[in-house]
Design a protein around this motif. Structure first.
Motif, mmCIF file in Angstrom:
data_model
loop_
_atom_site.group_PDB
_atom_site.id
_atom_site.type_symbol
_atom_site.label_atom_id
_atom_site.label_comp_id
_atom_site.label_asym_id
_atom_site.label_seq_id
_atom_site.Cartn_x
_atom_site.Cartn_y
_atom_site.Cartn_z
ATOM 1 N N GLY A 167 0.803 -1.222 0.000
ATOM 2 C CA GLY A 167 0.000 0.000 0.000
ATOM 3 C C GLY A 167 0.827 1.259 0.000
ATOM 4 O O GLY A 167 1.945 1.285 -0.525
ATOM 5 N N LYS A 168 0.260 2.288 0.615
ATOM 6 C CA LYS A 168 0.886 3.613 0.633
ATOM 7 C C LYS A 168 2.291 3.545 1.217
ATOM 8 O O LYS A 168 3.199 4.212 0.743
ATOM 9 N N ARG A 169 2.469 2.745 2.257
ATOM 10 C CA ARG A 169 3.776 2.644 2.934
ATOM 11 C C ARG A 169 4.875 2.131 1.999
ATOM 12 O O ARG A 169 6.047 2.372 2.225
ATOM 13 N N ASP A 170 4.456 1.355 0.992
ATOM 14 C CA ASP A 170 5.444 0.793 0.061
ATOM 15 C C ASP A 170 5.661 1.692 -1.142
ATOM 16 O O ASP A 170 6.337 1.295 -2.091
ATOM 17 N N GLY A 171 5.050 2.842 -1.143
ATOM 18 C CA GLY A 171 5.264 3.803 -2.224
ATOM 19 C C GLY A 171 4.283 3.665 -3.376
ATOM 20 O O GLY A 171 4.491 4.268 -4.430
ATOM 21 N N LEU A 172 3.219 2.882 -3.180
ATOM 22 C CA LEU A 172 2.228 2.728 -4.254
ATOM 23 C C LEU A 172 1.302 3.946 -4.297
ATOM 24 O O LEU A 172 1.123 4.628 -3.278
ATOM 25 N N ALA A 173 0.731 4.189 -5.448
ATOM 26 C CA ALA A 173 -0.196 5.317 -5.595
ATOM 27 C C ALA A 173 -1.329 4.919 -6.529
ATOM 28 O O ALA A 173 -1.182 3.989 -7.338
ATOM 29 N N VAL A 174 -2.437 5.623 -6.406
ATOM 30 C CA VAL A 174 -3.596 5.348 -7.280
ATOM 31 C C VAL A 174 -3.173 5.593 -8.729
ATOM 32 O O VAL A 174 -2.528 6.599 -9.034
ATOM 33 N N GLY A 175 -3.500 4.660 -9.590
ATOM 34 C CA GLY A 175 -3.164 4.792 -11.012
ATOM 35 C C GLY A 175 -1.922 4.019 -11.414
ATOM 36 O O GLY A 175 -1.652 3.873 -12.611
ATOM 37 N N ASN A 176 -1.169 3.491 -10.437
ATOM 38 C CA ASN A 176 0.005 2.668 -10.774
ATOM 39 C C ASN A 176 -0.440 1.424 -11.553
ATOM 40 O O ASN A 176 -1.458 0.822 -11.224
ATOM 41 N N MET A 177 0.351 1.087 -12.585
ATOM 42 C CA MET A 177 0.002 -0.068 -13.413
ATOM 43 C C MET A 177 0.377 -1.376 -12.704
ATOM 44 O O MET A 177 1.403 -1.441 -12.024
ATOM 45 N N VAL A 178 -0.435 -2.409 -12.935
ATOM 46 C CA VAL A 178 -0.209 -3.699 -12.287
ATOM 47 C C VAL A 178 0.003 -4.770 -13.353
ATOM 48 O O VAL A 178 -0.754 -4.850 -14.325
ATOM 49 N N TYR A 179 1.063 -5.565 -13.171
ATOM 50 C CA TYR A 179 1.442 -6.591 -14.144
ATOM 51 C C TYR A 179 1.408 -7.968 -13.497
ATOM 52 O O TYR A 179 1.608 -8.094 -12.294
ATOM 53 N N ALA A 180 1.182 -8.983 -14.316
ATOM 54 C CA ALA A 180 1.230 -10.362 -13.824
ATOM 55 C C ALA A 180 2.153 -11.167 -14.719
ATOM 56 O O ALA A 180 2.293 -10.860 -15.908
ATOM 57 N N GLN A 181 2.765 -12.172 -14.145
ATOM 58 C CA GLN A 181 3.697 -13.063 -14.869
ATOM 59 C C GLN A 181 4.686 -12.269 -15.713
ATOM 60 O O GLN A 181 4.869 -12.531 -16.908
ATOM 61 N N GLY A 182 5.273 -11.280 -15.108
ATOM 62 C CA GLY A 182 6.329 -10.537 -15.772
ATOM 63 C C GLY A 182 5.859 -9.317 -16.507
ATOM 64 O O GLY A 182 6.048 -8.210 -16.050
ATOM 65 N N ASP A 183 5.186 -9.508 -17.645
ATOM 66 C CA ASP A 183 4.974 -8.362 -18.501
ATOM 67 C C ASP A 183 3.553 -8.207 -19.021
ATOM 68 O O ASP A 183 3.323 -7.467 -19.958
ATOM 69 N N VAL A 184 2.632 -8.930 -18.435
ATOM 70 C CA VAL A 184 1.251 -8.824 -18.919
ATOM 71 C C VAL A 184 0.529 -7.785 -18.071
ATOM 72 O O VAL A 184 0.401 -7.929 -16.852
ATOM 73 N N LEU A 185 0.076 -6.729 -18.726
ATOM 74 C CA LEU A 185 -0.620 -5.657 -18.021
ATOM 75 C C LEU A 185 -2.044 -6.102 -17.716
ATOM 76 O O LEU A 185 -2.781 -6.497 -18.614
ATOM 77 N N ILE A 186 -2.414 -6.068 -16.428
ATOM 78 C CA ILE A 186 -3.754 -6.565 -16.082
ATOM 79 C C ILE A 186 -4.669 -5.501 -15.490
ATOM 80 O O ILE A 186 -5.884 -5.609 -15.562
ATOM 81 N N GLY A 187 -4.086 -4.482 -14.866
ATOM 82 C CA GLY A 187 -4.961 -3.491 -14.250
ATOM 83 C C GLY A 187 -4.199 -2.338 -13.642
ATOM 84 O O GLY A 187 -3.022 -2.132 -13.939
ATOM 85 N N GLU A 188 -4.896 -1.598 -12.796
ATOM 86 C CA GLU A 188 -4.254 -0.453 -12.148
ATOM 87 C C GLU A 188 -4.759 -0.331 -10.713
ATOM 88 O O GLU A 188 -5.826 -0.863 -10.382
ATOM 89 N N ILE A 189 -3.978 0.365 -9.901
ATOM 90 C CA ILE A 189 -4.372 0.564 -8.502
ATOM 91 C C ILE A 189 -5.555 1.532 -8.484
ATOM 92 O O ILE A 189 -5.483 2.626 -9.024
ATOM 93 N N ALA A 190 -6.650 1.089 -7.847
ATOM 94 C CA ALA A 190 -7.854 1.927 -7.809
ATOM 95 C C ALA A 190 -8.008 2.619 -6.462
ATOM 96 O O ALA A 190 -8.455 3.754 -6.394
ATOM 97 N N GLU A 191 -7.687 1.902 -5.400
ATOM 98 C CA GLU A 191 -7.788 2.496 -4.061
ATOM 99 C C GLU A 191 -6.580 2.070 -3.270
ATOM 100 O O GLU A 191 -6.079 0.954 -3.436
ATOM 101 N N ILE A 192 -6.128 2.938 -2.405
ATOM 102 C CA ILE A 192 -4.914 2.623 -1.668
ATOM 103 C C ILE A 192 -5.098 2.896 -0.181
ATOM 104 O O ILE A 192 -5.747 3.864 0.202
ATOM 105 N N TYR A 193 -4.583 1.987 0.632
ATOM 106 C CA TYR A 193 -4.635 2.123 2.090
ATOM 107 C C TYR A 193 -3.206 1.978 2.610
ATOM 108 O O TYR A 193 -2.279 1.809 1.811
ATOM 109 N N ASP A 194 -3.032 2.018 3.921
ATOM 110 C CA ASP A 194 -1.668 2.007 4.467
ATOM 111 C C ASP A 194 -0.824 0.838 3.943
ATOM 112 O O ASP A 194 0.271 1.023 3.443
#
Lengths: 265, 82
Positions: free
Chosen positions: A139-166
């Motif tokens: 979460g926020k403590r790890d430097g994540l922010a809303v809108g960050n891109m999320v990948y699976a198995q290396g390089d496949v784009l699957i989604g984005e951060i929608a809500e963030i908590y601690d």
């Protein structure tokens, strides 16, 4: 037949209780409506504990079973190998895209890929989550922010951060029903708007004269291109000037164990 | 009886596929008198798993579904029970 008429006092008491309960429910909903982050911030510490326990308990029972049943251990091994093969296939698909893009990038000076990738464990995934969302343990403590891109198995784009908590985040898949994302096709470079259809499925409309066939790679255009999906079906109507492309993410969203989040530099 | 339903539903929301939670909550609405908790569980599911984008832009799908189920089940119960 004789019926007992309910007393007025009992009826009044009943109505009063109902009114109090309804008022309480309305208050609960109003709080959620105006402060959508309030309940998750209260419940995530509790539910995260429950989800972590589930991971260890659910993992323990099959392990014990495998000691007794050799067939089960073989089945598990088979499943693991199948998952590895799937990951390798995706990497191979990506190879051509990366190779071509690398050549193009060599000609562009001064452009570099920015941001770090952070590995996160998936706590909840569909079908437990009905909204095509994931809950991850960063979460926020790890430097994540809303809108960050999320990948699976290396390089496949699957989604984005929608809500963030601690220390928790909610990831929304691009395949969420109704969600629109700009994509392009690897073979034709034509750009289109992908519409989410749920469960890792998408549809897009492109002009009928654009040559797209089953198995083509759909990419998300960035400085570095990312695999977005693989074309499954092309529906063309002779009277229409557009054809509908149905494609799906190469990742099975029900199987995701880890994801990588690309943070802003 | 009510407590057992509630425990089962909470477990299903946390661990089981969402459609099982819907089945359990619907069942509870029919078998437990005035199962107001259904609406609370709807809000909980929306809050835990939903985003502002929701499904086709609507973020309160399960709150809405369980309010409807609650009212329909109340009407059916009133017609069937005596």
């Amino acid at each position: 037949m004789i019926y007992l008429k309910p007393s007025n006092t009992a009826l009044k008491k009943n109505r009063k209780t109902t009114a109090i309960v309804v008022f309480f429910l309305v208050v609960l909903f109003v709080v959620h409506f105006f402060f959508p982050r309030f309940y998750p911030s209260i419940f995530y510490p509790l539910t995260s504990f429950a989800w972590t326990i589930e991971k260890s308990v659910v993992g323990w029972f099959p392990r014990m079973g495998n000691l007794i049943k050799s067939k089960d251990s073989l089945a598990r091994e088979n499943e693991r190998l199948a998952r590895e093969i799937r990951a390798d296939e995706i990497s191979l698909l990506l190879f051509d895209v990366i190779k071509r893009e690398n050549e193009e990038l060599k000609s562009i000076l001064g452009r570099k890929i920015e941001g770090n990738l952070i590995l996160a464990i998936v706590l909840v995934r569909p079908p437990v989550s009905p909204y095509d969302t994931l809950i991850i343990d960063r979460g926020k403590r790890d430097g994540l922010a809303v809108g960050n891109m999320v990948y699976a198995q290396g390089d496949v784009l699957i989604g984005e951060i929608a809500e963030i908590y601690d220390n928790r985040s909610k990831v929304t898949f691009f395949s969420t029903p109704g969600k629109k994302t700009n994509i392009s096709f690897d073979n034709s470079n034509v750009r289109a708007e992908a519409r989410g259809r749920g469960g890792g499925n998408f549809s897009a409309s492109v002009p009928i004269d654009v040559e797209i066939k089953e198995g083509d790679i759909v990419i998300f255009s960035d400085i570095k291109p990312h695999i977005f999906g693989i074309v499954e079906k092309v529906i063309a109507d002779s009277v229409d000037s557009f054809e509908t492309i149905l494609f799906r993410s190469p990742i099975n969203i029900h199987d995701i164990l880890f994801v990588e989040v690309k943070t802003s530099p | 009886m009510r407590t057992v339903w509630n425990i089962g539903i909470i477990v299903s929301i946390l661990y089981l596929p969402w459609w099982l939670s819907v089945i359990f909550i619907t069942g509870a609405c029919f078998f437990v008198p005035k199962f107001y908790e259904a609406v609370i569980y709807g809000i909980l599911i929306d809050a835990l798993y939903g985003t502002k984008f929701g499904l086709y832009g609507f973020s309160y799908v399960f709150t809405g579904i369980f309010i409807i189920i609650f009212f329909v089940s109340s009407i059916i119960r009133r017609k069937l029970l005596w």
